[in-house]
Design an enzyme around this catalytic site. Structure first.
Site, PDB file in Angstrom:
ATOM      1  N   GLU A  85       0.836  -1.202   0.000  1.00  0.00           N
ATOM      2  CA  GLU A  85       0.000   0.000   0.000  1.00  0.00           C
ATOM      3  C   GLU A  85       0.871   1.253   0.000  1.00  0.00           C
ATOM      4  OE1 GLU A  85      -2.968  -0.335  -0.644  1.00  0.00           O
ATOM      5  OE2 GLU A  85      -3.485  -2.361  -0.016  1.00  0.00           O
ATOM      6  N   CYS A 151      -7.462  -1.091   8.665  1.00  0.00           N
ATOM      7  CA  CYS A 151      -6.113  -1.241   8.095  1.00  0.00           C
ATOM      8  C   CYS A 151      -5.560   0.101   7.632  1.00  0.00           C
ATOM      9  CB  CYS A 151      -6.146  -2.212   6.918  1.00  0.00           C
ATOM     10  SG  CYS A 151      -6.344  -3.944   7.381  1.00  0.00           S
ATOM     11  N   HIS A 173      -1.047  -5.660   2.476  1.00  0.00           N
ATOM     12  CA  HIS A 173      -2.249  -6.484   2.523  1.00  0.00           C
ATOM     13  C   HIS A 173      -1.932  -7.852   1.935  1.00  0.00           C
ATOM     14  CE1 HIS A 173      -5.322  -3.119   3.139  1.00  0.00           C
ATOM     15  NE2 HIS A 173      -5.635  -4.064   4.019  1.00  0.00           N
TER      16      HIS A 173
END
Length: 202
Positions: A85, A151, A173
């Protein structure tokens, strides 16, 4: 380079992931073996899937461990790769957590930019990892959508924590049906590559 301090976190259970493989993967890392091999101090912590818990816990983890590198790990339905991410947003948290609550006005509790990005080179991390992934079927891929849930909220909390945090913070993730031991192998390799980046930039 000296002995670096590395913090890895995974999440506790939530509906749909009663056994959260993100934490199972993190805790499957062989702490003593990795510390000796990489010359690091490794810290493994579980985070509850609650916005309010994140508000208190994540800053305390930074203060307690003062990590040179922090990698948060979470699960994401519908993916087959390891999603690196690249950013986290301050707003848009409209999904209730395990306590059936959302942030006030669906915004992060910390003041900060609308979007904050990691300063680790994720494209380089993706390329290096995929050249030598310890699990052939698991590849890395840069992502710009961390999910607007606990998250991403956790990622924002770490990134906005201090002026140098974006230089040493990452969120990954993983698929919800991952094998914890395979995830542990992949995380070890991710840590190794990130430490190489930190060494070059120091």
């Amino acid at each position: 380079m000296g002995t670096k301090r590395v913090l890895l976190t995974g999440f506790g259970p939530f509906p749909g992931a009663e056994t959260n493989v993100s934490w199972e993967g993190v805790k499957s890392l062989n702490k003593e073996e990795i510390e000796n091999e990489l010359d690091i101090n490794l810290f493994q912590e579980q985070i509850e899937v609650r916005y309010g818990f994140v508000d208190g816990c994540v800053p305390k983890l930074w203060a307690k461990y003062q990590p040179d590198l922090t990698i948060h790990v979470g699960v994401k339905p519908g993916i087959t790769t390891l999603a690196l991410e690249s950013q986290a947003s301050r707003e848009g948290y409209d999904r209730v957590d395990t306590a059936f609550s959302c942030p006030v006005e669906q915004k992060h509790s910390c003041d900060g930019p609308e979007v904050i990005r990691t300063e680790l080179s994720l494209k380089e991390l993706e390329e290096q990892f995929n050249k030598s992934s310890p699990v052939e079927e698991l590849k890395a891929e840069v992502s710009i959508d961390a999910g607007k849930y606990v998250c991403e909220y956790t990622y924002y909390t770490s990134l906005v924590h201090g002026p140098h945090c974006p230089q040493r913070t990452l969120f990954i993730h993983i698929p919800v049906n991952s094998c914890p031991k395979q995830i542990a192998l992949c995380l070890e390799h991710m840590v190794r590559i990130c430490l190489q980046q930190l060494k070059r930039s120091s």
